[in-house]
Design an enzyme around this catalytic site. Structure first.
Site, PDB file in Angstrom:
ATOM      1  N   ALA A  36       0.830  -1.205   0.000  1.00 24.81           N
ATOM      2  CA  ALA A  36       0.000   0.000   0.000  1.00 24.81           C
ATOM      3  C   ALA A  36       0.864   1.254   0.000  1.00 24.81           C
ATOM      4  O   ALA A  36       0.641   2.183  -0.780  1.00 24.81           O
ATOM      5  CB  ALA A  36      -0.949  -0.008   1.202  1.00 24.81           C
TER       6      ALA A  36
ATOM      7  N   GLU B  17       9.493   4.252   6.882  1.00 22.71           N
ATOM      8  CA  GLU B  17       9.256   2.888   7.365  1.00 22.71           C
ATOM      9  C   GLU B  17       9.926   2.772   8.720  1.00 22.71           C
ATOM     10  O   GLU B  17      11.112   3.105   8.861  1.00 22.71           O
ATOM     11  CB  GLU B  17       9.852   1.890   6.369  1.00 22.71           C
ATOM     12  CG  GLU B  17      10.066   0.477   6.900  1.00 22.71           C
ATOM     13  CD  GLU B  17       8.764  -0.186   7.351  1.00 22.71           C
ATOM     14  OE1 GLU B  17       7.793  -0.167   6.581  1.00 22.71           O
ATOM     15  OE2 GLU B  17       8.744  -0.709   8.489  1.00 22.71           O
TER      16      GLU B  17
ATOM     17  N   ASN C 134       4.687  -6.596   6.123  1.00 25.10           N
ATOM     18  CA  ASN C 134       4.142  -7.941   5.939  1.00 25.10           C
ATOM     19  C   ASN C 134       4.107  -8.371   4.480  1.00 25.10           C
ATOM     20  O   ASN C 134       3.987  -9.564   4.199  1.00 25.10           O
ATOM     21  CB  ASN C 134       2.726  -8.022   6.499  1.00 25.10           C
ATOM     22  CG  ASN C 134       2.726  -8.309   7.982  1.00 25.10           C
ATOM     23  OD1 ASN C 134       3.656  -8.922   8.498  1.00 25.10           O
ATOM     24  ND2 ASN C 134       1.705  -7.855   8.658  1.00 25.10           N
TER      25      ASN C 134
ATOM     26  N   ILE D  61      -4.322  -8.190  -1.132  1.00 25.67           N
ATOM     27  CA  ILE D  61      -3.207  -7.680  -1.943  1.00 25.67           C
ATOM     28  C   ILE D  61      -3.748  -6.721  -2.999  1.00 25.67           C
ATOM     29  O   ILE D  61      -3.173  -5.651  -3.234  1.00 25.67           O
ATOM     30  CB  ILE D  61      -2.391  -8.855  -2.513  1.00 25.67           C
ATOM     31  CG1 ILE D  61      -1.864  -9.673  -1.322  1.00 25.67           C
ATOM     32  CG2 ILE D  61      -1.258  -8.349  -3.403  1.00 25.67           C
ATOM     33  CD1 ILE D  61      -0.889 -10.743  -1.664  1.00 25.67           C
TER      34      ILE D  61
ATOM     35  N   ARG E  29     -11.321 -18.787   5.687  1.00 23.72           N
ATOM     36  CA  ARG E  29     -10.328 -18.909   6.745  1.00 23.72           C
ATOM     37  C   ARG E  29     -10.942 -19.036   8.133  1.00 23.72           C
ATOM     38  O   ARG E  29     -10.442 -19.786   8.966  1.00 23.72           O
ATOM     39  CB  ARG E  29      -9.391 -17.690   6.702  1.00 23.72           C
ATOM     40  CG  ARG E  29      -8.522 -17.711   5.471  1.00 23.72           C
ATOM     41  CD  ARG E  29      -7.716 -16.438   5.291  1.00 23.72           C
ATOM     42  NE  ARG E  29      -6.822 -16.583   4.139  1.00 23.72           N
ATOM     43  CZ  ARG E  29      -5.948 -15.668   3.765  1.00 23.72           C
ATOM     44  NH1 ARG E  29      -5.848 -14.532   4.428  1.00 23.72           N
ATOM     45  NH2 ARG E  29      -5.171 -15.873   2.724  1.00 23.72           N
TER      46      ARG E  29
ATOM     47  N   GLU F 119      -4.059  -2.708   5.187  1.00 19.46           N
ATOM     48  CA  GLU F 119      -4.562  -3.367   6.393  1.00 19.46           C
ATOM     49  C   GLU F 119      -4.888  -2.388   7.512  1.00 19.46           C
ATOM     50  O   GLU F 119      -5.646  -2.719   8.430  1.00 19.46           O
ATOM     51  CB  GLU F 119      -3.540  -4.416   6.880  1.00 19.46           C
ATOM     52  CG  GLU F 119      -4.104  -5.345   7.957  1.00 19.46           C
ATOM     53  CD  GLU F 119      -3.138  -6.446   8.381  1.00 19.46           C
ATOM     54  OE1 GLU F 119      -2.087  -6.606   7.721  1.00 19.46           O
ATOM     55  OE2 GLU F 119      -3.437  -7.148   9.369  1.00 19.46           O
TER      56      GLU F 119
ATOM     57  N   GLY G 264       1.870 -14.543   0.712  1.00 20.53           N
ATOM     58  CA  GLY G 264       1.957 -15.427  -0.447  1.00 20.53           C
ATOM     59  C   GLY G 264       2.168 -14.676  -1.748  1.00 20.53           C
ATOM     60  O   GLY G 264       2.844 -15.161  -2.656  1.00 20.53           O
ATOM     61  N   GLY G 265       1.581 -13.497  -1.824  1.00 20.92           N
ATOM     62  CA  GLY G 265       1.850 -12.647  -2.976  1.00 20.92           C
ATOM     63  C   GLY G 265       0.904 -12.814  -4.147  1.00 20.92           C
ATOM     64  O   GLY G 265       1.089 -12.167  -5.184  1.00 20.92           O
TER      65      GLY G 265
END
Lengths: 493, 493
Positions: B49, B68, B76, B476, B326, B460, B81-82
């Protein structure tokens, strides 16, 4: 740039929040003349929580000012059923019902679905009986009925044969006044004033005419000891409630008084108070589309569950455990897409307080029929299916066991036959379980997860006590008890 | 006392929050020398993001500073997984799978369980394919695998045969740098500075050494255009997550990098930003107790669901839909009280990217067996029950229909026989669905439910996009897309 602490930074923010420009500077300089008013403990809200806070703060020796934004005192406490969950009460003993604080605690955890703050629920469960006795003996309100509410494991709510929560508001107001609490209505909390991270005052809007946010005038009230927020929930704030749960838009009505808009909660947010679980908003499953607001239906419905049965009028079938918790029932009714019909026969309707039944028959919420068939005809319920459902329910009563939904069946539940009564049910937004995060001492947590010095909260404005689902009459214990705790602790500063 | 507006009041608060005492006064007076640094757009966070926001803000002509707090870039996004949910992608077309933005939207609403902010989900669903194509064509990252994730109605995630989300971080960082974005690591957002209710700057802690909150030194950064918060979630902040959901205490590990503590979100709370649905915290059902963190297990598990089956080792029985979302799976595993065992045979394991299987075998997460019986012996699963479960699952595969839990069975799912593999699974805290309330323009809402001028958020750190349950690889898209939207809108001020 010095290494400033978070708490101190929030303190400065509060000063900024509460007053702009020159006033802020004057305040920051600590000039006494910038205060219009001074008190020891300021209580915001005049429902059970606020009144109890005021009484206990006064009993602890503080000068107490209680403000209420609406014209009349009492908030939602005026509208509620007024029962008090009291395990081990005289009423339970007279009925031969065994109960305990532990059993209430377990019921709360089960209903709260894992989101309950256990340390808060423990305080409520352990002090439920003493709270009931305080109301009975110190405030002088008598209870003459033991009621069962869905989700509780036993009948444990001390209730009234006649009347509702309003009859506890009046003696609380009288007690507060007799002790010397100053009460001002039409006075809204605008903002909280912090100094060095501690609450030192509040900006109030006096002469407020709900809902005109610009009505009245702003004054600054110094708070020497503590501020207790007991401003209630936000069921009537459609924008706020649908931000947290988009399903709860303007299409759903609310049982609450119109002032239940969460103002005090939002004022606390603005000084960095943390809120939790705001998206857990309870629909009351027992309101009727045939009357406005909270109405009389809840009193009738809760007296009838476990005796009568509820059907989907399109199918004639039962579709949920009628003695389940509020969420279970509300979700099930909403899922059908139309009002449910609760049915109970003459022999079982005696559990309804007579004044409530009479009122329901008068305002049209309760319909009376000579037979089950006539009830089905009136509500256009498929008759064969309905009669089969009635037969199955009566068989369950005989067996003292409901094989379909495990609904509770009481020892004195009789077969439903002869003359019948019906009530149509459609849920309304009733209670916001989420709110300010507090400690067991009713201290409000700040953004750093530490108590904000001088700030307390009690009642529906708080979150965590009830988790996902609040059980009936437990909030009244919550309000009375945490109101008292907050008042005592605010006065002790 | 003048009739001050809420927005203005919050503005003053921000000034107070960001700096105490003399510094605040200097700032309030607008003295230029109080700024240590100036930029057009400030971006906080270097995951997808943040990087996308920086790229788009720079492309729109702004001077961009990205900070950062950790020593390494990527947050993260380095661990995930991408994959990218991309309905209508070239990969889906090659596989003959029909899909659409509407179908993704419906899947998101179903999984989100009524809490999704539909206008945000609509933006994600409608722009998922263009987002994938932007990554592929503009950033230049190629995808060579189509993956299915539980809860999606079809296989729609563009993924990699080799590697994970880290391989998208590097080209995003390179793109940002090539465009002239200034990037500073070990620089934490401390507080946001408002003036007249508008974001005008930030207090940053440079030289920050996580987790020492007092390390480094504070500086003041002027923000001429907009501030984009892309600081991620709070899965690693045990105190904060268990305040919102008391079940998620320190006994549960997290898949996240240690810096996922919600600092930026809390800084926004302190200037009156509203957060929503903070108690919806996702456990990943596919982590293994036999490796730390996110690990390699999720890549293996998600390639195997719909082919192999999962059992409770105490009973030998399947206990949940392996292709469910999930939450369904995590809740079911946690309910058993011990790790589950996922089982798949040689003929079906080819869907696992070879590098992942190899790594799993190396680190011990994956165990290989010559037979189903040997697998049962190793995990001490009751053998008769296990072999019966295997037989039932193979019958379901033959019938292309799972009568027990309606798990998805793919066209190329083969019967499980011969050599077997197993993975033990126990959930970890993975994703915080809740966060700041935003508009479809990525503007952050204040306490008055209106956008706070100059403040944007993406990824997120935001709430409402996913509701109760986030689907795999949709975050993502969310991060990339809302990052780009936030960056563009911040630069346009």
């Amino acid at each position: 740039m010095t290494n400033i602490s978070r708490r101190r930074a929030i303190g400065m923010a509060g000063a900024g929040l509460a007053a702009a420009g020159a006033v802020q500077t004057a305040f920051a300089a600590g000039k006494a003349e910038t205060w219009d008013l001074t008190c020891g403990v300021l209580v915001v809200g005049s429902g059970y929580a606020g009144l109890c806070a005021a009484i206990e703060a006064r009993n602890a020796g503080a000068e107490v000012l209680l403000v209420e934004k609406m014209a009349i005192l009492g908030g939602n406490s005026l509208l509620c059923g007024g029962g008090i969950a009291a395990p081990g009460s005289d009423l339970q003993k007279a009925a031969g019902i065994k109960d305990s604080a532990d059993q209430l605690y377990r019921d709360m955890l089960k209903s709260g679905g894992g989101l309950v703050h256990e340390e808060l629920a423990r305080v409520v469960a352990d002090n439920a009986l003493p709270t009931y006795e305080w109301v009975r003996d110190y405030i002088g309100v008598k209870f003459d009925r033991l009621a069962f509410h869905g989700g509780h494991s036993v009948a444990r709510s001390a209730a009234y044969m006649k009347g509702n929560g309003a009859q506890l508001v009046k003696p609380l107001v009288e007690k507060a006044k007799s002790l010397g609490v100053t009460i001002r209505s039409r006075t809204r909390l605008e903002d909280i004033i912090l100094e060095n991270g501690r609450v030192v005052g509040a900006v109030l809007r006096e002469g407020f005419k709900f809902p005109d946010e610009k009505s009245g005038r702003l004054i600054r009230c110094r708070v020497k000891k503590g501020l207790v927020l007991a401003g209630g929930g936000f069921s009537q704030n459609v924008a706020l409630r649908s931000l947290h749960d988009p399903r709860l838009g303007a299409q759903l009505e609310s049982t609450n008084q119109p002032g239940a808009t969460g103002d005090a909660l939002m004022a606390a947010q603005r000084i960095g108070a943390v809120d939790i679980q705001m998206d857990w908003i309870q629909l009351g499953p027992w309101t009727s589309p045939d009357e406005p607001g909270f109405g009389v239906a809840p009193k009738i419905v809760e007296a009838v569950v476990g005796y009568g049965f509820m059907v989907d009028p399109e199918t004639g079938l039962r579709f949920v455990n009628e003695t389940g918790n509020r969420k279970v029932r509300s979700d099930a009714i909403v899922k059908t897409g139309h009002p449910a019909v609760l049915c109970v026969s003459q022999d079982n309707v005696g559990h309804v307080p007579p004044f409530a039944l009479e009122k329901g028959l008068q305002n049209g919420v309760v319909k009376a029929f000579d037979s089950a068939e006539a009830l089905a005809d009136f509500h256009k319920i498929p008759k064969d299916a309905f009669m089969k459902t009635l037969g199955e329910w009566n068989a369950a009563i005989e067996a003292k066991k409901d094989p379909k939904f495990s609904a509770k069946i009481f020892d004195d539940t009789k077969k439903n036959a002869g003359k019948f009564y019906s009530v149509r049910l459609w849920p309304r937004v009733h209670y916001t379980m989420g709110g300010l995060a507090i400690t067991p001492k009713a201290e409000v947590l700040g953004n750093d997860l530490k108590p904000i010095p001088g700030l307390f909260a009690a009642g529906e404005i708080c979150g965590g006590v009830h988790g996902m689902v609040r059980l009936g009459t437990v909030s009244i214990v919550d309000c009375l008890l945490f109101g008292r705790i907050a008042g005592r602790n605010a006065a002790a500063l």
